[in-house]
Design a protein around this motif. Structure first.
Motif, PDB file in Angstrom:
ATOM      1  N   ALA A 121       0.781  -1.305   0.076  1.00  0.00           N
ATOM      2  CA  ALA A 121      -0.068  -0.036  -0.146  1.00  0.00           C
ATOM      3  C   ALA A 121       0.775   1.388   0.122  1.00  0.00           C
ATOM      4  O   ALA A 121       0.552   2.283  -0.452  1.00  0.00           O
TER       5      ALA A 121
ATOM      6  N   CYS B 218       1.690   3.533  -6.351  1.00  0.00           N
ATOM      7  CA  CYS B 218       0.393   3.811  -6.012  1.00  0.00           C
ATOM      8  C   CYS B 218       0.091   4.805  -5.160  1.00  0.00           C
ATOM      9  O   CYS B 218      -0.807   4.724  -4.261  1.00  0.00           O
TER      10      CYS B 218
ATOM     11  N   MET C  88      -7.879   8.444  -6.625  1.00  0.00           N
ATOM     12  CA  MET C  88      -7.875   7.136  -6.460  1.00  0.00           C
ATOM     13  C   MET C  88      -6.286   6.740  -6.515  1.00  0.00           C
ATOM     14  O   MET C  88      -5.639   7.019  -7.282  1.00  0.00           O
ATOM     15  N   THR C  89      -6.013   5.647  -5.696  1.00  0.00           N
ATOM     16  CA  THR C  89      -4.598   5.246  -5.640  1.00  0.00           C
ATOM     17  C   THR C  89      -4.838   3.895  -6.741  1.00  0.00           C
ATOM     18  O   THR C  89      -6.091   3.552  -7.306  1.00  0.00           O
TER      19      THR C  89
ATOM     20  N   LYS D 101      -4.270   0.950  -6.204  1.00  0.00           N
ATOM     21  CA  LYS D 101      -4.790  -0.139  -5.586  1.00  0.00           C
ATOM     22  C   LYS D 101      -6.230  -0.023  -5.301  1.00  0.00           C
ATOM     23  O   LYS D 101      -7.209  -0.857  -5.433  1.00  0.00           O
ATOM     24  N   ASP D 102      -6.476   1.251  -5.004  1.00  0.00           N
ATOM     25  CA  ASP D 102      -7.998   1.407  -5.055  1.00  0.00           C
ATOM     26  C   ASP D 102      -8.991   1.222  -6.394  1.00  0.00           C
ATOM     27  O   ASP D 102      -9.942   0.781  -6.445  1.00  0.00           O
ATOM     28  N   ALA D 103      -8.186   1.722  -7.436  1.00  0.00           N
ATOM     29  CA  ALA D 103      -8.738   1.302  -8.779  1.00  0.00           C
ATOM     30  C   ALA D 103      -8.992   0.251  -9.216  1.00  0.00           C
ATOM     31  O   ALA D 103      -9.725  -0.310  -9.818  1.00  0.00           O
TER      32      ALA D 103
ATOM     33  N   ARG E   7      -9.142  -2.336  -7.090  1.00  0.00           N
ATOM     34  CA  ARG E   7     -10.400  -3.167  -6.232  1.00  0.00           C
ATOM     35  C   ARG E   7     -11.671  -2.605  -6.855  1.00  0.00           C
ATOM     36  O   ARG E   7     -12.496  -3.205  -7.118  1.00  0.00           O
ATOM     37  N   THR E   8     -11.666  -1.504  -7.162  1.00  0.00           N
ATOM     38  CA  THR E   8     -13.166  -0.812  -7.878  1.00  0.00           C
ATOM     39  C   THR E   8     -13.346  -1.595  -9.031  1.00  0.00           C
ATOM     40  O   THR E   8     -14.553  -2.237  -9.544  1.00  0.00           O
TER      41      THR E   8
ATOM     42  N   ASP F 187     -14.446  -5.251  -8.217  1.00  0.00           N
ATOM     43  CA  ASP F 187     -15.785  -5.133  -7.631  1.00  0.00           C
ATOM     44  C   ASP F 187     -16.831  -4.727  -8.738  1.00  0.00           C
ATOM     45  O   ASP F 187     -18.051  -5.421  -8.429  1.00  0.00           O
TER      46      ASP F 187
ATOM     47  N   ALA G 122      -6.726   6.490 -12.327  1.00  0.00           N
ATOM     48  CA  ALA G 122      -5.802   6.741 -11.058  1.00  0.00           C
ATOM     49  C   ALA G 122      -4.576   7.462 -11.583  1.00  0.00           C
ATOM     50  O   ALA G 122      -4.003   8.329 -11.339  1.00  0.00           O
TER      51      ALA G 122
ATOM     52  N   TYR H  36      -1.454  -6.486  -7.635  1.00  0.00           N
ATOM     53  CA  TYR H  36      -2.657  -6.039  -6.962  1.00  0.00           C
ATOM     54  C   TYR H  36      -3.925  -6.940  -7.364  1.00  0.00           C
ATOM     55  O   TYR H  36      -4.645  -7.363  -6.504  1.00  0.00           O
TER      56      TYR H  36
END
Length: 282
Positions: free
Chosen positions: A205, A210, A237-238, A240-242, A244-245, A248, A265, A277
């Motif tokens: 993280a 990221c 967004m980072t 990592k967040d992108a 995951r999005t 999902d 991102a 990731y």
């Protein structure tokens, strides 16, 4: 009737100058003495005798077998190795003692102890044979046998045989408890593994690849009417967040995930970082 004195302490009120406080009062009283428990005294005597027999056997066998081994090695090594002969069956007897309430588990140390005793007796006899003192060797070999026999008798004195149903009840309770005890190191191992994974995720993280994206970065809108629309970005967004999005939202193809990450991102996001990731999220 025999009596014995005991000391009893209690709190009593004590008044001085009209002020009352609770203080300790000690008195000595006589109570009837219980009768002598000769069974317990004999039991203790048998136990002490068994320990003495084992000690004598250990000293004798170590001396005899050490005298045999010293013919080929130095004395320190010879007598140290000689002690192992009797210590082995003594250790087996100790384990048999600990397992005296579990006959099934006690069979293995009992059998091993008998074999170790036979080897020790043979070594003592061999020392007498080599020294041309066969009678001394034969008599000396019986010392260990007498010691083991005495200790076996002592264990029978302390044993508390259980009926079959009670033995099964004890075994079931012991198995349940052993399972709980066995889970302690397993839980510790799992917790250590989870801590390693958490530390790895925290380190990823903080990866420089990221970092937070520039909120002023502009790019094509994910909802620009593409034939395959991507989820809209909700603020900076980072990488990592992108990732995951995108996952999902049902996006599984690495190329599409990478395209989405670069869109919302970081336009320069590395393919290797995004792939890493994706693996972690999977």
């Amino acid at each position: 009737m025999k009596t014995r004195q005991i000391e009893r302490t209690r709190l009593v009120p004590h008044t001085v100058d009209g002020q009352t406080e609770m203080v300790l009062d000690t008195e000595v009283i006589e109570v009837p003495a219980p009768p002598a428990d000769w069974d317990q005294r004999v039991r203790i005597g048998v136990t002490i005798g068994a320990v003495l027999l084992v000690t004598v056997a250990l000293v004798w066998s170590t001396s005899a077998i050490g005298g045999l081994l010293v013919m080929s090695v130095v004395a320190v090594v010879a007598y140290a190795a000689a002690a192992a002969f009797d210590l082995t069956w003594i250790m087996c007897m100790a384990v048999e003692w600990l397992l005296r309430s579990d006959p099934d588990r006690a069979k293995a140390p009992r059998t091993a102890g008998r074999w170790a005793l036979a080897v020790s007796m043979a070594a003592v006899f061999a020392h007498g044979y080599v020294a041309n003192q066969i009678v001394v060797g034969a008599v000396g070999a019986t010392v260990s046998a007498l010691a083991k026999g005495g200790f076996t008798i002592a264990m029978r004195v302390h044993a508390r045989p259980l009926d079959p149903r009670t033995q099964q009840w004890v075994n079931a309770r012991r198995a349940r408890l052993d399972g709980q005890l066995a889970m302690i190191p397993i839980r510790r191992e799992l917790q250590r593994g989870e801590a390693v994974i958490a530390a790895e995720q925290r380190s990823l993280a903080s990866d420089p690849d990221c970092g937070p994206a520039d909120p002023d970065r502009s790019g094509p809108s994910p909802e620009s009417g593409s034939a395959d629309p991507l989820p809209a970005a909700a603020g900076p967004m980072t990488v990592k967040d992108a990732v995951r999005t995108a996952l999902d939202s049902g996006i599984r193809e690495p190329d599409r995930v990478l395209a989405y990450v670069r869109r919302v991102a970081d336009a320069n996001a590395r393919e290797a970082t995004v792939s890493r990731y994706i693996r972690l999220a999977g």
